[in-house]
Structure formats: C-alpha cells, structure tokens
Design a protein around this motif. Sequence first.
Motif, PDB file in Angstrom:
ATOM      1  N   ASP A   3      -9.988  22.363 -23.858  1.00  0.00           N
ATOM      2  CA  ASP A   3      -9.352  23.380 -24.689  1.00  0.00           C
ATOM      3  C   ASP A   3      -8.175  22.752 -25.418  1.00  0.00           C
ATOM      4  O   ASP A   3      -7.104  22.562 -24.842  1.00  0.00           O
ATOM      5  N   LYS A  53      -8.431  24.631 -38.312  1.00  0.00           N
ATOM      6  CA  LYS A  53      -9.652  23.944 -38.743  1.00  0.00           C
ATOM      7  C   LYS A  53      -9.887  22.674 -37.925  1.00  0.00           C
ATOM      8  O   LYS A  53     -11.018  22.370 -37.553  1.00  0.00           O
ATOM      9  N   LYS A  56     -11.101  23.532 -34.421  1.00  0.00           N
ATOM     10  CA  LYS A  56     -12.481  24.009 -34.512  1.00  0.00           C
ATOM     11  C   LYS A  56     -13.447  22.841 -34.734  1.00  0.00           C
ATOM     12  O   LYS A  56     -14.495  22.761 -34.093  1.00  0.00           O
ATOM     13  N   GLU A  57     -13.095  21.932 -35.631  1.00  0.00           N
ATOM     14  CA  GLU A  57     -13.952  20.767 -35.912  1.00  0.00           C
ATOM     15  C   GLU A  57     -14.126  19.884 -34.679  1.00  0.00           C
ATOM     16  O   GLU A  57     -15.231  19.431 -34.377  1.00  0.00           O
ATOM     17  N   ASN A  59     -13.754  20.744 -31.499  1.00  0.00           N
ATOM     18  CA  ASN A  59     -14.557  21.464 -30.505  1.00  0.00           C
ATOM     19  C   ASN A  59     -16.039  21.439 -30.878  1.00  0.00           C
ATOM     20  O   ASN A  59     -16.901  21.264 -30.009  1.00  0.00           O
ATOM     21  N   ASN A  60     -16.359  21.590 -32.152  1.00  0.00           N
ATOM     22  CA  ASN A  60     -17.757  21.531 -32.600  1.00  0.00           C
ATOM     23  C   ASN A  60     -18.344  20.147 -32.359  1.00  0.00           C
ATOM     24  O   ASN A  60     -19.500  20.015 -31.936  1.00  0.00           O
ATOM     25  N   THR A  61     -17.556  19.113 -32.611  1.00  0.00           N
ATOM     26  CA  THR A  61     -18.014  17.740 -32.380  1.00  0.00           C
ATOM     27  C   THR A  61     -18.297  17.503 -30.898  1.00  0.00           C
ATOM     28  O   THR A  61     -19.313  16.899 -30.537  1.00  0.00           O
ATOM     29  N   ASN A  63     -19.134  19.782 -28.736  1.00  0.00           N
ATOM     30  CA  ASN A  63     -20.336  20.552 -28.408  1.00  0.00           C
ATOM     31  C   ASN A  63     -21.596  19.807 -28.844  1.00  0.00           C
ATOM     32  O   ASN A  63     -22.593  19.788 -28.122  1.00  0.00           O
ATOM     33  N   GLU A  64     -21.547  19.193 -30.017  1.00  0.00           N
ATOM     34  CA  GLU A  64     -22.686  18.399 -30.497  1.00  0.00           C
ATOM     35  C   GLU A  64     -22.937  17.208 -29.581  1.00  0.00           C
ATOM     36  O   GLU A  64     -24.091  16.903 -29.247  1.00  0.00           O
ATOM     37  N   LYS A  66     -22.144  16.980 -26.408  1.00  0.00           N
ATOM     38  CA  LYS A  66     -22.659  17.536 -25.154  1.00  0.00           C
ATOM     39  C   LYS A  66     -24.151  17.821 -25.276  1.00  0.00           C
ATOM     40  O   LYS A  66     -24.938  17.471 -24.385  1.00  0.00           O
ATOM     41  N   ASN A  67     -24.568  18.442 -26.364  1.00  0.00           N
ATOM     42  CA  ASN A  67     -25.987  18.760 -26.577  1.00  0.00           C
ATOM     43  C   ASN A  67     -26.827  17.491 -26.715  1.00  0.00           C
ATOM     44  O   ASN A  67     -27.943  17.416 -26.203  1.00  0.00           O
TER      45      ASN A  67
END
Length: 74
Positions: A3, A53, A56-57, A59-61, A63-64, A66-67
């Motif tokens: 976080d 921003k 958010k960017e 965190n999105n990275t 998540n990508e 992790k996937n």
Amino acid sequence: MLDLNYFEIQISCPKCKYTIDIYLIDVKNEDVVFCHNCKASIQLKDSDASSYKGIKEINNTFNELKNTLKKLGK
C-alpha cells in the motif's frame, strides 16, 4: 499487497528547512501538515494529481507482475 499510500517520504519545511516525515496519502489528500520545529503550517499540493496517478500506476504495475508470476507457475 503493497500500500503505497502509507509510504513515508521526507519534505523540508519551507520556513526553517527542518525535515518532516509525511505519507504519500497526505500529499494525495492535500492535507495541512505542521513543522515540529517552527510550528509552521504547510499546505500540501498535488499538482495535476501526480501523486494519485503515480500511486495508481505503480499499483497497476505490481498487479500485472503478480498476474504474470501466477501464469509462470502454471
């Protein structure tokens, strides 16, 4: 998950240059913080919502990533 809202950063008081520890969420919310040395109030500004921003960017990275790592394990 990491976080980043509670990632601590340091700023310098514009009046006395004392180092102040704040969290990214403080910048994101444009909070007022106080210098522990000279007691000045400092209004934080998030120009163009750049901290929002950026958080958010990142965190999105994550998540990508992790996937992607999940897919490698299959």
